[in-house]
Scaffold this active site. Structure first.
Site, PDB file in Angstrom:
ATOM      1  N   ARG A  38       0.666  -1.237  -0.004  1.00 51.57           N
ATOM      2  CA  ARG A  38      -0.034   0.115  -0.043  1.00 51.57           C
ATOM      3  C   ARG A  38       0.937   1.247  -0.033  1.00 51.57           C
ATOM      4  NH1 ARG A  38      -5.239  -1.716   3.652  1.00 51.57           N
ATOM      5  NH2 ARG A  38      -6.290  -2.293   1.820  1.00 51.57           N
ATOM      6  N   LYS A 201     -21.447 -15.667   0.666  1.00 53.47           N
ATOM      7  CA  LYS A 201     -23.170 -15.119   0.857  1.00 53.47           C
ATOM      8  C   LYS A 201     -23.632 -14.424  -0.077  1.00 53.47           C
ATOM      9  CE  LYS A 201     -23.068 -15.447   5.805  1.00 53.47           C
ATOM     10  NZ  LYS A 201     -22.918 -14.455   7.157  1.00 53.47           N
ATOM     11  N   GLY A 357     -10.661  -8.618  -1.117  1.00 59.56           N
ATOM     12  CA  GLY A 357      -9.528  -9.315  -0.154  1.00 59.56           C
ATOM     13  C   GLY A 357      -9.521 -10.664  -0.541  1.00 59.56           C
ATOM     14  N   GLY A 380     -14.531  -2.947  -0.267  1.00 65.53           N
ATOM     15  CA  GLY A 380     -15.647  -2.242   0.234  1.00 65.53           C
ATOM     16  C   GLY A 380     -16.147  -1.238  -0.585  1.00 65.53           C
TER      17      GLY A 380
HETATM   18  P1  AMP Z   1     -16.706 -13.547   0.985  1.00 70.48           P
HETATM   19  O1  AMP Z   1     -16.044 -12.839   2.222  1.00 70.48           O
HETATM   20  O2  AMP Z   1     -18.248 -13.370   1.088  1.00 70.48           O
HETATM   21  O3  AMP Z   1     -16.181 -12.836  -0.375  1.00 70.48           O
HETATM   22  O4  AMP Z   1     -16.358 -15.118   1.034  1.00 70.48           O
HETATM   23  C1  AMP Z   1     -14.986 -15.635   1.067  1.00 70.48           C
HETATM   24  C2  AMP Z   1     -15.206 -16.958   1.833  1.00 70.48           C
HETATM   25  O5  AMP Z   1     -16.104 -17.597   1.361  1.00 70.48           O
HETATM   26  C3  AMP Z   1     -13.860 -17.725   1.684  1.00 70.48           C
HETATM   27  O6  AMP Z   1     -13.138 -17.551   2.752  1.00 70.48           O
HETATM   28  C4  AMP Z   1     -14.307 -18.934   1.255  1.00 70.48           C
HETATM   29  O7  AMP Z   1     -13.693 -20.024   1.992  1.00 70.48           O
HETATM   30  C5  AMP Z   1     -15.527 -19.009   1.382  1.00 70.48           C
HETATM   31  N1  AMP Z   1     -16.471 -19.971   0.648  1.00 70.48           N
HETATM   32  C6  AMP Z   1     -16.233 -20.030  -0.834  1.00 70.48           C
HETATM   33  N2  AMP Z   1     -17.145 -21.101  -0.994  1.00 70.48           N
HETATM   34  C7  AMP Z   1     -17.593 -21.648  -0.014  1.00 70.48           C
HETATM   35  C8  AMP Z   1     -18.566 -22.654   0.139  1.00 70.48           C
HETATM   36  N3  AMP Z   1     -18.879 -23.555  -0.817  1.00 70.48           N
HETATM   37  N4  AMP Z   1     -18.628 -23.078   1.331  1.00 70.48           N
HETATM   38  C9  AMP Z   1     -18.405 -22.533   2.628  1.00 70.48           C
HETATM   39  N5  AMP Z   1     -17.393 -21.358   2.463  1.00 70.48           N
HETATM   40  C10 AMP Z   1     -17.019 -20.934   1.136  1.00 70.48           C
END
Ligand code: AMP
Length: 399
Positions: A38, A201, A357, A380
């Site tokens: 950074r 999610k 990230g 973000g």
């Molecule tokens: P996000 O912060 O929403 O971008 O999610 C990132 C996280 O989603 C990572 O740490 C991944 O390990 C997790 N992830 C991706 N695919 C899956 C899955 N099928 N089941 C559970 N966690 C997941």
């Protein structure tokens, strides 16, 4: 009338330049910087100002301090800044505003750098306090915004301070590049435009999906969030991650995509596991037929191959969110396959932008970090830009 200036053509000779940077770098227990990216990314802007004959007042936040916590002092960054700026004098003011800061800001000279203490040591920063911003504005003649990652915040140094300058305000090289790259996706992109969205999610990305649907040709969905879509259309997802309250919303998204003629894909096959662990038993299933005692952890080979074909035919690609639990080697193949396909598409001439990230950690894990047109670390701010929001930090410069 206000008009922003351009860092490329602006002459900083004899100007005191307030530069808002993002030096929110990781420090170890001995307060040594663990990753200097950074800071390094801001150096072209700093060098341009000093080469022109200006001087620099650096403003940044570090961490989320509750009060003046020593571990979050920007003082820990001074040795590195001195080292990297070689013969330049770098001073540190333990205050951002007040008598001492004012004296520092007055006394330091052309060709020198003054780093002010963590702006978040002052509650005024997050409140967007106008008097705090006015005091800082009085220290400089010019404002340069070089912290895209804070552009979605209505804080004093990110969105209020720039408004106090009429013409002598501009984006730094890095922030300009970030905005230019994102606008290549959001405004008149070369087509086909494909967005790859993954992560855990749907709820975190629903606004992005809704906005991107009005712009893209294809959306490729992977990761945990795909299971809310699969369940919404009646698929059996076993123990896979999903969000009950997102099911009707996921269904609406699929219907809206049809109306808008957007191709929205979810994984057709899934690598599932009997527990959330790298040494779990692994099986591959159709994504709509996952047994009750198994959870989807990664996209399968058939999905990888379909997504690869679509990516190789795309002219513009945006990727945010891993395709599976990439942190575990046994479930990282899908994320690697997408990372690799986007590298190949980029080599063929597509414009690629990777952000978020976890996605950036994934491409670094695969040693592919430098193979895309733009890699954004501003999670973000980037997501809010992709939601179609006007970011206060950008508006404050452009208005
Ligand atoms: P996000 O912060 O929403 O971008 O999610 C990132 C996280 O989603 C990572 O740490 C991944 O390990 C997790 N992830 C991706 N695919 C899956 C899955 N099928 N089941 C559970 N966690 C997941």
């Amino acid at each position: 009338m206000c008009a922003k200036s351009n860092i490329q053509t602006y002459n900083f000779k004899d100007k005191k330049v307030l530069v808002r940077v993002d030096y929110n770098v990781p420090l170890n227990d001995e307060f040594q910087i663990q990753d200097t990216k950074r800071i390094d990314a801001s150096l072209p802007t700093l060098r341009k100002i000093l080469d022109d004959g200006g001087s620099i007042i650096l403003l940044s936040h570090l961490g989320r301090p509750q009060n003046r916590e020593y571990q979050f002092s920007l003082k820990h960054l001074v040795p590195y800044l001195k080292n990297v700026m070689e013969k330049v004098n770098v001073y540190f003011s333990p205050e951002c505003i007040g008598e001492q800061a004012r004296k520092y800001a007055k006394d330091f000279k052309q060709g020198e750098i003054l780093l002010l203490e963590n702006v978040r040591f002052y509650p005024e920063e997050e409140k967007g306090d106008i008097d705090f911003a006015k005091e800082l504005a009085s220290y400089g003649d010019v404002f340069v915004h070089e912290a895209f990652s804070t552009a979605h915040r209505n804080h004093a140094t990110t969105a209020v301070l720039p408004r106090l300058f009429t013409n002598d305000k501009m984006f730094g090289f890095l922030m300009q590049k970030e905005i230019d790259s994102l606008s290549r996706i959001m405004k008149n992109p070369r087509r086909p435009l494909t967005a790859v969205l993954g992560g855990s999610k749907v709820s975190g990305k629903i606004k992005v999906i809704n906005n991107l649907m009005t712009k893209v040709d294809n959306i490729l969905i992977g990761g945990g969030m795909s299971f809310s879509f699969i369940k919404a259309i009646g698929g059996k997802i076993g123990m896979s991650l999903y969000e009950e309250d997102m099911l009707p919303i996921a269904k609406d998204v699929l219907e809206k995509a049809k109306e808008l003629n957007v191709n929205i894909y979810s994984s057709s096959d899934t690598i599932a596991a009997d527990k959330f662990s790298n040494d779990a038993r692994r099986e591959i299933y159709k994504s709509t037929e996952i047994p009750d005692d198994m959870a989807g952890m990664d996209i399968g080979l058939e999905t990888c191959s379909l997504y690869r074909d679509i990516l190789l035919k795309s002219a513009t690609i945006l990727w945010n969110g891993p395709m599976g639990v990439f942190e575990m080697d046994n479930f990282s193949n899908g994320t690697f396959a997408i990372a690799d396909a986007i590298v190949k598409a980029t080599e063929k001439g597509a414009f690629s932008l990777i952000g978020g990230g976890d996605t950036v950690s994934a491409i670094n894990k695969f040693h592919l970090g430098n193979k895309y047109n733009y890699v954004s670390t501003a999670g973000g701010a980037m997501l809010e830009y992709c939601e179609g929001k006007e970011l206060p930090g950008i508006q404050a410069i452009e208005e």
